[in-house]
Design an enzyme around this catalytic site. Structure first.
Site, PDB file in Angstrom:
ATOM      1  CE  LYS A 245      27.067   0.051  26.892  1.00  0.00           C
ATOM      2  NZ  LYS A 245      27.232   1.141  25.908  1.00  0.00           N
TER       3      LYS A 245
ATOM      4  CG  HIS B 171      30.323   8.475  20.985  1.00  0.00           C
ATOM      5  ND1 HIS B 171      31.070   8.094  22.076  1.00  0.00           N
ATOM      6  CD2 HIS B 171      29.392   7.501  20.810  1.00  0.00           C
ATOM      7  CE1 HIS B 171      30.610   6.945  22.552  1.00  0.00           C
ATOM      8  NE2 HIS B 171      29.598   6.560  21.801  1.00  0.00           N
TER       9      HIS B 171
HETATM   10  O1  PNS Z   1      25.699   4.394  24.104  1.00  0.00           O
HETATM   11  P1  PNS Z   1      24.680   3.350  24.446  1.00  0.00           P
HETATM   12  O2  PNS Z   1      25.010   2.696  25.779  1.00  0.00           O
HETATM   13  O3  PNS Z   1      24.479   2.344  23.348  1.00  0.00           O
HETATM   14  O4  PNS Z   1      23.293   4.135  24.627  1.00  0.00           O
HETATM   15  C1  PNS Z   1      22.149   3.436  24.978  1.00  0.00           C
HETATM   16  C2  PNS Z   1      21.007   4.390  25.375  1.00  0.00           C
HETATM   17  C3  PNS Z   1      21.416   5.267  26.543  1.00  0.00           C
HETATM   18  C4  PNS Z   1      20.642   5.258  24.180  1.00  0.00           C
HETATM   19  C5  PNS Z   1      19.817   3.469  25.753  1.00  0.00           C
HETATM   20  O5  PNS Z   1      20.201   2.575  26.765  1.00  0.00           O
HETATM   21  C6  PNS Z   1      18.592   4.254  26.168  1.00  0.00           C
HETATM   22  O6  PNS Z   1      17.867   4.725  25.323  1.00  0.00           O
HETATM   23  N1  PNS Z   1      18.396   4.404  27.488  1.00  0.00           N
HETATM   24  C7  PNS Z   1      17.243   5.098  28.030  1.00  0.00           C
HETATM   25  C8  PNS Z   1      16.192   4.067  28.520  1.00  0.00           C
HETATM   26  C9  PNS Z   1      15.430   3.507  27.347  1.00  0.00           C
HETATM   27  O7  PNS Z   1      14.707   4.200  26.644  1.00  0.00           O
HETATM   28  N2  PNS Z   1      15.583   2.200  27.145  1.00  0.00           N
HETATM   29  C10 PNS Z   1      14.899   1.476  26.094  1.00  0.00           C
HETATM   30  C11 PNS Z   1      15.765   1.363  24.852  1.00  0.00           C
HETATM   31  S1  PNS Z   1      14.931   0.322  23.719  1.00  0.00           S
END
Ligand code: PNS
Length: 160
Positions: free
Chosen positions: A42, A18
């Site tokens: 998660k 990251h």
């Molecule tokens: O590190 P990750 O788990 O791949 O991050 C995923 C994250 C947090 C960026 C994604 O789950 C997210 O954007 N969450 C906020 C809710 C949202 O907008 N969900 C729709 C994504 S299409």
């Protein structure tokens, strides 16, 4: 408009992969907003406050990085920050499948938003937050995979 990108993730825990994406992203963008979001798929190990604290400490010397958490949609967060660029790291083809779907979903919600993919560098391409949690919980060392502050916190949480 300032050249700002959001690097969002659940960072549970943040890995050196990251930080590598964030540092390389700073060569392209003036400012990076590290957005700590909730991934509903998660089950978190570290609290949002713990992850925020780690990200802030580790990135404290980067003047052009803002670390902030958000609830709800990433697209709503990007709009609130007046930002139209998402920066995402990609390790392999299975990341690509997930990431391309997410990019299209985010674009449907916020058409002006562009997702920029950056290939993870080779030495970090095997790193995954899931494996790191398993290694620490099973008594192994994740030196070279995570920052020492992250390892210390994970050991405290996972080896009670
Ligand atoms: O590190 P990750 O788990 O791949 O991050 C995923 C994250 C947090 C960026 C994604 O789950 C997210 O954007 N969450 C906020 C809710 C949202 O907008 N969900 C729709 C994504 S299409």
């Amino acid at each position: 408009m300032k050249n700002t990108a959001i690097c969002a993730g659940s960072f549970d825990p943040p890995t050196l992969g990251h930080f590598n994406i964030i540092e390389r992203g700073l060569k392209i963008f003036d400012t990076i907003i590290v957005g700590l979001g909730i991934n509903l798929a998660k089950q978190p190990i570290l609290t949002v406050a713990e992850r925020l604290d780690l990200l802030k400490q580790i990135l404290k010397n980067h003047k052009n990085v803002e670390v902030v958490s958000f609830d709800g949609l990433l697209t709503a967060f990007a709009r609130a920050k007046n930002c139209r660029i998402l920066l995402r790291g990609i390790r392999n083809m299975s990341d690509y499948e997930y990431e391309s779907q997410m990019a299209l979903a985010n674009k449907a919600l916020y058409p002006e938003l562009e997702t920029v993919f950056m290939m993870t560098e080779g030495q970090y391409s095997h790193l995954s937050s899931t494996f790191i949690r398993e290694i620490i919980a099973s008594g192994g060392s994740c030196a070279g995979m995570i920052h020492p502050l992250v390892e210390k916190m994970l050991v405290r949480k996972l080896r009670k």
